[in-house]
Scaffold this motif. Structure first.
Motif, PDB file in Angstrom:
ATOM      1  N   VAL A 165       0.810  -1.007  -0.009  1.00 23.83           N
ATOM      2  CA  VAL A 165      -0.134  -0.098  -0.186  1.00 23.83           C
ATOM      3  C   VAL A 165       0.640   1.227  -0.022  1.00 23.83           C
ATOM      4  N   TRP A 166       1.988   1.116   0.868  1.00 22.35           N
ATOM      5  CA  TRP A 166       2.864   2.440   0.627  1.00 22.35           C
ATOM      6  C   TRP A 166       3.597   2.680  -0.487  1.00 22.35           C
ATOM      7  N   TRP A 167       3.813   1.496  -1.255  1.00 22.03           N
ATOM      8  CA  TRP A 167       4.656   1.805  -2.307  1.00 22.03           C
ATOM      9  C   TRP A 167       3.610   2.208  -3.547  1.00 22.03           C
ATOM     10  N   ALA A 168       2.405   1.770  -3.351  1.00 23.47           N
ATOM     11  CA  ALA A 168       1.374   2.043  -4.290  1.00 23.47           C
ATOM     12  C   ALA A 168       1.064   3.552  -4.141  1.00 23.47           C
ATOM     13  N   TRP A 169       0.904   4.158  -3.025  1.00 27.69           N
ATOM     14  CA  TRP A 169       0.725   5.384  -2.606  1.00 27.69           C
ATOM     15  C   TRP A 169       1.895   6.329  -3.056  1.00 27.69           C
ATOM     16  N   SER A 170       2.820   5.946  -2.648  1.00 21.26           N
ATOM     17  CA  SER A 170       4.159   6.757  -3.116  1.00 21.26           C
ATOM     18  C   SER A 170       4.367   6.837  -4.602  1.00 21.26           C
ATOM     19  N   ASP A 171       4.122   5.893  -5.467  1.00 22.40           N
ATOM     20  CA  ASP A 171       4.174   6.172  -6.835  1.00 22.40           C
ATOM     21  C   ASP A 171       2.941   6.931  -7.337  1.00 22.40           C
ATOM     22  N   ALA A 172       1.696   6.569  -6.935  1.00 28.61           N
ATOM     23  CA  ALA A 172       0.558   7.485  -7.337  1.00 28.61           C
ATOM     24  C   ALA A 172       0.539   8.902  -7.136  1.00 28.61           C
ATOM     25  N   SER A 173       1.148   9.281  -5.945  1.00 26.69           N
ATOM     26  CA  SER A 173       1.216  10.645  -5.385  1.00 26.69           C
ATOM     27  C   SER A 173       2.514  11.410  -6.044  1.00 26.69           C
ATOM     28  N   GLY A 174       3.333  10.647  -6.783  1.00 25.86           N
ATOM     29  CA  GLY A 174       4.522  11.558  -7.228  1.00 25.86           C
ATOM     30  C   GLY A 174       5.560  11.414  -6.387  1.00 25.86           C
ATOM     31  N   ARG A 175       5.505  11.139  -5.332  1.00 30.38           N
ATOM     32  CA  ARG A 175       6.504  11.037  -4.297  1.00 30.38           C
ATOM     33  C   ARG A 175       7.876  10.404  -4.721  1.00 30.38           C
ATOM     34  N   THR A 176       7.781   9.355  -5.062  1.00 25.72           N
ATOM     35  CA  THR A 176       8.932   8.548  -5.862  1.00 25.72           C
ATOM     36  C   THR A 176       9.584   9.522  -6.783  1.00 25.72           C
ATOM     37  N   LYS A 177       8.925   9.938  -7.912  1.00 25.93           N
ATOM     38  CA  LYS A 177       9.547  10.761  -8.722  1.00 25.93           C
ATOM     39  C   LYS A 177      10.119  12.129  -8.258  1.00 25.93           C
ATOM     40  N   ARG A 178       9.552  12.627  -7.227  1.00 23.81           N
ATOM     41  CA  ARG A 178       9.904  13.925  -6.853  1.00 23.81           C
ATOM     42  C   ARG A 178      11.309  13.706  -5.906  1.00 23.81           C
ATOM     43  N   LYS A 179      11.313  12.432  -5.229  1.00 23.69           N
ATOM     44  CA  LYS A 179      12.639  12.293  -4.554  1.00 23.69           C
ATOM     45  C   LYS A 179      13.759  12.137  -5.419  1.00 23.69           C
ATOM     46  N   ALA A 180      13.513  11.271  -6.481  1.00 20.72           N
ATOM     47  CA  ALA A 180      14.629  10.877  -7.611  1.00 20.72           C
ATOM     48  C   ALA A 180      15.081  12.420  -8.217  1.00 20.72           C
ATOM     49  N   MET A 181      14.086  13.095  -8.416  1.00 23.26           N
ATOM     50  CA  MET A 181      14.419  14.391  -9.041  1.00 23.26           C
ATOM     51  C   MET A 181      15.363  15.357  -7.997  1.00 23.26           C
ATOM     52  N   GLU A 182      15.113  15.274  -6.812  1.00 21.80           N
ATOM     53  CA  GLU A 182      15.669  16.033  -5.817  1.00 21.80           C
ATOM     54  C   GLU A 182      17.084  15.260  -5.780  1.00 21.80           C
ATOM     55  N   LYS A 183      17.318  14.291  -5.511  1.00 25.21           N
ATOM     56  CA  LYS A 183      18.658  13.497  -5.849  1.00 25.21           C
ATOM     57  C   LYS A 183      19.348  13.898  -7.044  1.00 25.21           C
ATOM     58  N   MET A 184      18.791  13.942  -8.028  1.00 26.68           N
ATOM     59  CA  MET A 184      19.613  14.361  -9.106  1.00 26.68           C
ATOM     60  C   MET A 184      20.160  15.803  -9.279  1.00 26.68           C
ATOM     61  N   ASP A 185      19.002  16.747  -8.869  1.00 31.91           N
ATOM     62  CA  ASP A 185      19.329  18.209  -8.498  1.00 31.91           C
ATOM     63  C   ASP A 185      20.520  18.201  -7.604  1.00 31.91           C
ATOM     64  N   ARG A 186      20.620  17.651  -6.325  1.00 29.74           N
ATOM     65  CA  ARG A 186      21.652  17.598  -5.380  1.00 29.74           C
ATOM     66  C   ARG A 186      23.157  17.225  -6.021  1.00 29.74           C
ATOM     67  N   ARG A 187      22.991  16.201  -6.787  1.00 34.07           N
ATOM     68  CA  ARG A 187      24.116  15.589  -7.465  1.00 34.07           C
ATOM     69  C   ARG A 187      24.873  16.901  -8.441  1.00 34.07           C
ATOM     70  N   LYS A 188      23.737  17.240  -9.186  1.00 33.98           N
ATOM     71  CA  LYS A 188      24.306  18.357 -10.159  1.00 33.98           C
ATOM     72  C   LYS A 188      24.727  19.486  -9.482  1.00 33.98           C
ATOM     73  N   ALA A 189      24.212  19.956  -8.599  1.00 35.28           N
ATOM     74  CA  ALA A 189      24.680  21.053  -7.810  1.00 35.28           C
ATOM     75  C   ALA A 189      26.095  20.740  -7.021  1.00 35.28           C
ATOM     76  N   GLU A 190      26.323  19.667  -6.674  1.00 36.07           N
ATOM     77  CA  GLU A 190      27.590  19.173  -5.918  1.00 36.07           C
ATOM     78  C   GLU A 190      28.529  19.213  -6.987  1.00 36.07           C
ATOM     79  N   ARG A 191      28.181  18.830  -8.198  1.00 35.64           N
ATOM     80  CA  ARG A 191      29.290  18.495  -9.342  1.00 35.64           C
ATOM     81  C   ARG A 191      29.529  19.890  -9.874  1.00 35.64           C
ATOM     82  N   LEU A 192      28.631  20.864 -10.089  1.00 42.08           N
ATOM     83  CA  LEU A 192      28.911  22.057 -10.460  1.00 42.08           C
ATOM     84  C   LEU A 192      29.743  22.796  -9.474  1.00 42.08           C
ATOM     85  N   GLN A 193      29.417  22.677  -8.201  1.00 43.44           N
ATOM     86  CA  GLN A 193      30.455  23.301  -7.093  1.00 43.44           C
ATOM     87  C   GLN A 193      31.790  22.719  -7.109  1.00 43.44           C
ATOM     88  N   LYS A 194      31.898  21.491  -7.437  1.00 41.10           N
ATOM     89  CA  LYS A 194      33.242  20.823  -7.406  1.00 41.10           C
ATOM     90  C   LYS A 194      34.027  21.221  -8.692  1.00 41.10           C
TER      91      LYS A 194
END
Length: 80
Positions: free
Chosen positions: A38-67
Motif C-alpha cells: 500500500v505504501w509503495w502504491a501510494w508513493s508512486d501514485a502521489s508522485g513522491r517517488t519521482k520527486r525524490k529522484a529529481m531532488e537527488k539528481m538536482d543535489r548531485r548536479k549542484a555538487e558537481r557544479l560546485q566541484k
C-alpha cells in the motif's frame, strides 16, 4: 522499507517457530507486506517517488557544479 524488514523478520520467526510469533496467525505475520505494498502504491501514485529522484539528481548536479567551480578557482565570492 522498515516495514518490509519487519515483515521479513516476522516471517522468519514464524517459520522457525520462535515464541510468541509462532502462536500468531499467519495474517498477522504477513500484514507488514500488505502495508508495504500500500505504501509503495501510494508513493508512486502521489508522485513522491519521482520527486525524490529529481531532488537527488538536482543535489548531485549542484555538487558537481560546485566541484567544477572549485577546480577552476571560481569558489564562492567573498564580500569586500
Amino acid at each position: 522499507m522498515y516495514v518490509l524488514l519487519l515483515g521479513l523478520l516476522l516471517t522468519a520467526l514464524k517459520y522457525l517457530e520462535v515464541d510468541p510469533v509462532a502462536q500468531w496467525a499467519w495474517w498477522w505475520v504477513l500484514s507488514p507486506f500488505a502495508v508495504t505494498a500500500v505504501w509503495w502504491a501510494w508513493s508512486d501514485a502521489s508522485g513522491r517517488t519521482k520527486r525524490k529522484a529529481m531532488e537527488k539528481m538536482d543535489r548531485r548536479k549542484a555538487e558537481r557544479l560546485q566541484k567544477q567551480k572549485e577546480a577552476l578557482g571560481m569558489g564562492p565570492r567573498r564580500r569586500r
